[in-house]
Design a protein around this motif. Sequence first.
Motif, short mmCIF file in Angstrom:
data_model
loop_
_atom_site.label_atom_id
_atom_site.label_comp_id
_atom_site.label_asym_id
_atom_site.label_seq_id
_atom_site.Cartn_x
_atom_site.Cartn_y
_atom_site.Cartn_z
N LEU A 42 -12.95 44.02 -48.11
CA LEU A 42 -13.46 44.51 -46.83
C LEU A 42 -12.28 44.74 -45.91
N LYS A 43 -12.51 45.42 -44.79
CA LYS A 43 -11.44 45.61 -43.81
C LYS A 43 -12.01 45.51 -42.41
N ALA A 44 -11.12 45.24 -41.47
CA ALA A 44 -11.50 45.13 -40.06
C ALA A 44 -10.31 45.55 -39.22
N ARG A 45 -10.58 46.10 -38.04
CA ARG A 45 -9.51 46.53 -37.12
C ARG A 45 -9.49 45.61 -35.91
N PHE A 46 -8.27 45.27 -35.47
CA PHE A 46 -8.08 44.40 -34.33
C PHE A 46 -7.04 44.99 -33.38
N ASP A 47 -7.21 44.72 -32.08
CA ASP A 47 -6.20 45.14 -31.10
C ASP A 47 -4.96 44.26 -31.21
N ASN A 48 -5.14 42.99 -31.53
CA ASN A 48 -4.02 42.07 -31.64
C ASN A 48 -4.34 41.04 -32.72
N ILE A 49 -3.46 40.94 -33.73
CA ILE A 49 -3.70 39.98 -34.80
C ILE A 49 -2.94 38.68 -34.59
N GLY A 50 -2.13 38.59 -33.53
CA GLY A 50 -1.38 37.37 -33.26
C GLY A 50 -0.45 37.05 -34.41
N GLY A 51 -0.54 35.84 -34.97
CA GLY A 51 0.32 35.40 -36.06
C GLY A 51 -0.37 35.42 -37.41
N LEU A 52 -1.42 36.20 -37.55
CA LEU A 52 -2.13 36.28 -38.83
C LEU A 52 -1.20 36.86 -39.89
N LYS A 53 -1.21 36.28 -41.07
CA LYS A 53 -0.33 36.73 -42.15
C LYS A 53 -1.14 37.01 -43.41
#
Length: 158
Positions: A42-53
């Motif tokens: 699946l996929k998702a779009r974010f304005d800011n992912i922060g420190g997600l790796k």
Amino acid sequence: MNRTVLDLWVGVFVAMGIAALLFLALKVGSISGSEIQSPYTLKARFDNIGGLKARAPVKSSGVVVGRVSEIRYDAEHFQAEVVFSVDGRYKFPVDTFANINTSGLLGEQYLGLEPGGDDKTLQPGDEVRKTQSAIVLEKLISQFMFNKAAEGESAPAK
């Protein structure tokens, strides 16, 4: 005890310490985690992912249901696109929320899925439309400081 027996015991305890550190490193790094059975993407779009790796856990109700596969920048929408794999045993409704959460106060970030109530489920390759970006601590602090400064300017002088 003679010297060789003492050296042998010291060696045994050092080896046990190294094995314990290796075990902890694998647990913390989530490398030794359970295998995902028949995954779908699946996929998702974010304005800011922060420190997600990449390789960060995907959790629902605190249970790891998948892993982040890839993070890329979508130049068309000017957002970060997160591609993740979900265990085939778990199906999520079309109106599922994808949130970027933090473990503890300043821990690692992970992708949280909150299922909605729709009868239709997400299919492989679908996009999770409802997302909430990561909360950036620096941004919160600066907003708090600017609000306090604005209150001080508008207060009547004595």
